[in-house]
Design an enzyme around this catalytic site. Structure first.
Site, PDB file in Angstrom:
ATOM      1  N   SER A 194      11.622  45.167  36.931  1.00  0.00           N
ATOM      2  CA  SER A 194      10.286  44.615  37.143  1.00  0.00           C
ATOM      3  C   SER A 194      10.346  43.389  38.044  1.00  0.00           C
ATOM      4  O   SER A 194      11.202  42.531  37.884  1.00  0.00           O
ATOM      5  CB  SER A 194       9.670  44.237  35.793  1.00  0.00           C
ATOM      6  OG  SER A 194       8.359  43.752  35.955  1.00  0.00           O
ATOM      7  N   GLU A 265       5.631  54.083  39.394  1.00  0.00           N
ATOM      8  CA  GLU A 265       5.101  53.446  38.186  1.00  0.00           C
ATOM      9  C   GLU A 265       4.739  51.980  38.438  1.00  0.00           C
ATOM     10  O   GLU A 265       5.235  51.076  37.764  1.00  0.00           O
ATOM     11  CB  GLU A 265       6.131  53.537  37.060  1.00  0.00           C
ATOM     12  CG  GLU A 265       6.583  54.950  36.727  1.00  0.00           C
ATOM     13  CD  GLU A 265       7.785  54.966  35.806  1.00  0.00           C
ATOM     14  OE1 GLU A 265       8.160  53.888  35.290  1.00  0.00           O
ATOM     15  OE2 GLU A 265       8.372  56.038  35.598  1.00  0.00           O
ATOM     16  N   GLY A 267       2.944  48.484  38.155  1.00  0.00           N
ATOM     17  CA  GLY A 267       2.142  47.785  37.158  1.00  0.00           C
ATOM     18  C   GLY A 267       1.604  46.494  37.726  1.00  0.00           C
ATOM     19  O   GLY A 267       0.431  46.385  38.088  1.00  0.00           O
ATOM     20  N   ARG A 268       2.504  45.492  37.863  1.00  0.00           N
ATOM     21  CA  ARG A 268       2.073  44.188  38.365  1.00  0.00           C
ATOM     22  C   ARG A 268       1.494  44.299  39.770  1.00  0.00           C
ATOM     23  O   ARG A 268       0.655  43.486  40.166  1.00  0.00           O
ATOM     24  CB  ARG A 268       3.222  43.182  38.319  1.00  0.00           C
ATOM     25  CG  ARG A 268       4.332  43.407  39.294  1.00  0.00           C
ATOM     26  CD  ARG A 268       5.356  42.266  39.295  1.00  0.00           C
ATOM     27  NE  ARG A 268       6.077  42.168  38.038  1.00  0.00           N
ATOM     28  CZ  ARG A 268       5.952  41.151  37.193  1.00  0.00           C
ATOM     29  NH1 ARG A 268       5.127  40.153  37.469  1.00  0.00           N
ATOM     30  NH2 ARG A 268       6.652  41.118  36.076  1.00  0.00           N
ATOM     31  N   TYR A 314      10.338  35.093  28.966  1.00  0.00           N
ATOM     32  CA  TYR A 314      11.294  36.005  29.576  1.00  0.00           C
ATOM     33  C   TYR A 314      11.710  35.564  30.981  1.00  0.00           C
ATOM     34  O   TYR A 314      12.867  35.714  31.368  1.00  0.00           O
ATOM     35  CB  TYR A 314      10.699  37.411  29.624  1.00  0.00           C
ATOM     36  CG  TYR A 314      10.141  37.833  28.288  1.00  0.00           C
ATOM     37  CD1 TYR A 314      10.988  38.162  27.241  1.00  0.00           C
ATOM     38  CD2 TYR A 314       8.764  37.856  28.061  1.00  0.00           C
ATOM     39  CE1 TYR A 314      10.482  38.522  26.005  1.00  0.00           C
ATOM     40  CE2 TYR A 314       8.250  38.211  26.828  1.00  0.00           C
ATOM     41  CZ  TYR A 314       9.115  38.547  25.795  1.00  0.00           C
ATOM     42  OH  TYR A 314       8.608  38.892  24.572  1.00  0.00           O
ATOM     43  N   CYS A 343       1.386  24.604  16.911  1.00  0.00           N
ATOM     44  CA  CYS A 343       2.223  23.542  16.343  1.00  0.00           C
ATOM     45  C   CYS A 343       3.673  23.637  16.801  1.00  0.00           C
ATOM     46  O   CYS A 343       4.462  22.725  16.528  1.00  0.00           O
ATOM     47  CB  CYS A 343       2.182  23.612  14.819  1.00  0.00           C
ATOM     48  SG  CYS A 343       0.574  23.223  14.112  1.00  0.00           S
ATOM     49  N   ASP A 344       4.036  24.725  17.451  1.00  0.00           N
ATOM     50  CA  ASP A 344       5.421  24.951  17.846  1.00  0.00           C
ATOM     51  C   ASP A 344       5.788  24.080  19.047  1.00  0.00           C
ATOM     52  O   ASP A 344       5.105  24.102  20.073  1.00  0.00           O
ATOM     53  CB  ASP A 344       5.618  26.426  18.197  1.00  0.00           C
ATOM     54  CG  ASP A 344       7.078  26.828  18.257  1.00  0.00           C
ATOM     55  OD1 ASP A 344       7.889  26.030  18.770  1.00  0.00           O
ATOM     56  OD2 ASP A 344       7.413  27.939  17.806  1.00  0.00           O
TER      57      ASP A 344
END
EC number: 4.1.1.17
Length: 393
Positions: A194, A265, A267-268, A314, A343-344
């Site tokens: 990708s 295929e 996508g983006r 990622y 809160c993370d």
């Protein structure tokens, strides 16, 4: 027809983001707002047909599975790359015929295969012997597309560690096994990764595909479909033109027989540039040094890496928000951090320089259409962004 969809608003010449913001009543909207320009998808499809007329695009549903987007592309005539039972249900439920779908997942649950059989989605990928035995049991009449590994040297998200057999060591054995079990291999596929940024990757893969076709024919399979996968850039048209030229040249050299169907295929490529995410500053604080000097401004937005920015887990990247302030460029910049709402402490979007902002100010993030909403979650109880759709008249 899409034109009858009440969820779509129409504009005259060019989508004016500022005007949309003014009319959106964001003061009373807690979550962030996605602005999707569906006309961008039309422009992308025209570009695709212009540069790669022989390659049939099968939109990768996983990239952005919003039903409005999928329906819009379906009405434009694209095919679809589905990877699960639910994606098949979505696409088939919109009236897309099974012939326009490839079930492009080499390792599928048995129940998903049975559903594909019920719906007559006949084309699907495979990359290992266990899946071949599974297909013999659950969908023996399917068309097997052997997926092999051929990775780009530069890609945002490489896939070869997880999927794809070895083109030289494994592909022939898989096709022999399928023949022995009475199954049909009808083609081959690959995915260079990708967000590919290496033009030569496609030619290397298509050369491997040519060899697999020859071996498949020798074994006795009728090889008639080549799937060149995805990886096509969504915002770099110059790079896309280079890739398209490479794909065309390689295909004409190695697959001159026009009876061979060639699909892809993307996508983006279709959706990345179609989305602009509008976030609101809902809180701020100052961080000062021990002597009281201002060190950093902290801004807390109504979306973060558990929402539409989840892809940054990622492949982290720098963000460049647009500010909807008068004379924003001339304002002095301060060392700043923008955080998501949870809160993370990992929910950090970026360190950057910004003018002094206040709660209620808006930041716009372009190119937010790919691998954002499908992986967004309402973690900590914060809603995922709302999406509003627009199209040129």
């Amino acid at each position: 027809m899409v034109n009858g969809d009440l969820r779509i608003q129409y504009y005259d010449e060019e989508l004016n983001i500022r005007k949309v913001i003014e009319q959106a009543d964001l003061e009373h909207l807690d979550q962030a707002l996605n602005i999707c320009d569906l006309s961008s998808l039309e422009r992308k499809l025209r570009l695709w047909h212009k540069l790669m007329p022989r390659i049939e695009p099968h939109y990768a549903v996983k990239c952005n599975d919003d039903p409005v987007v999928v329906k819009f592309l379906a009405d434009l005539g694209t095919g679809f790359d589905c990877a699960s039972k639910n994606e098949l249900k979505l696409v088939l439920g919109l009236g897309v015929s099974p012939e326009r779908i490839i079930f492009a997942h080499p390792c599928r649950p048995a129940s998903h295969l049975r559903y594909a059989k019920e719906q007559q989605v006949v084309n699907g990928t495979v990359d290992n012997e266990y899946e071949i035995y599974k297909l013999r049991k659950h969908y023996p009449d399917s068309n097997l597309i052997v997926r092999f590994k051929s990775e780009a040297k530069k890609a945002l998200c490489p896939l070869g560690d997880k999927y794809g057999c070895d083109a030289e060591a494994d592909a022939a054995a898989l096709m022999l096994l399928a023949k022995a079990l009475g199954l049909k291999v009808t083609g081959t596929s690959f995915h260079v990764g990708s967000g590919c940024s290496e033009v030569e990757a496609y030619d290397r893969a298509i050369e491997k595909a040519e060899n697999i076709f020859k071996v498949g024919e020798m074994i006795g399979h009728k090889m008639e479909l080549l799937d060149v996968g995805g990886g096509f850039p969504g915002i770099d048209d110059e790079m896309f033109e280079e890739i398209a030229q490479s794909v065309n040249t390689s295909v004409e050299l190695r697959f001159p027989d026009k009876r061979i169907r060639i699909i892809s295929e993307p996508g983006r490529f279709f959706v990345e540039a179609a989305y602009t995410l509008i976030c609101k500053v809902h809180a701020k604080r100052e961080v000062r040094s021990k002597d009281g000097k201002l060190d950093t401004m902290m801004y807390y937005l109504n979306d973060g890496i558990f929402g539409a920015f989840a892809g940054m887990f990622y492949y982290p990247e720098e963000v460049a928000p647009e500010l909807y302030l008068d004379e924003a460029e001339s304002l002095p910049k301060l060392k700043s951090v923008i955080w998501g709402p949870s809160c993370d402490a990992m929910d950090k979007i970026s360190d950057l320089l910004l003018p002094n902002l206040n709660p209620g100010d808006l930041l716009g993030f372009r190119n937010m259409g790919a691998y954002t909403m499908p992986i967004a979650s309402p973690f900590n109880g914060f809603d995922v962004p709302e999406t509003r759709f627009f199209k040129a008249k």
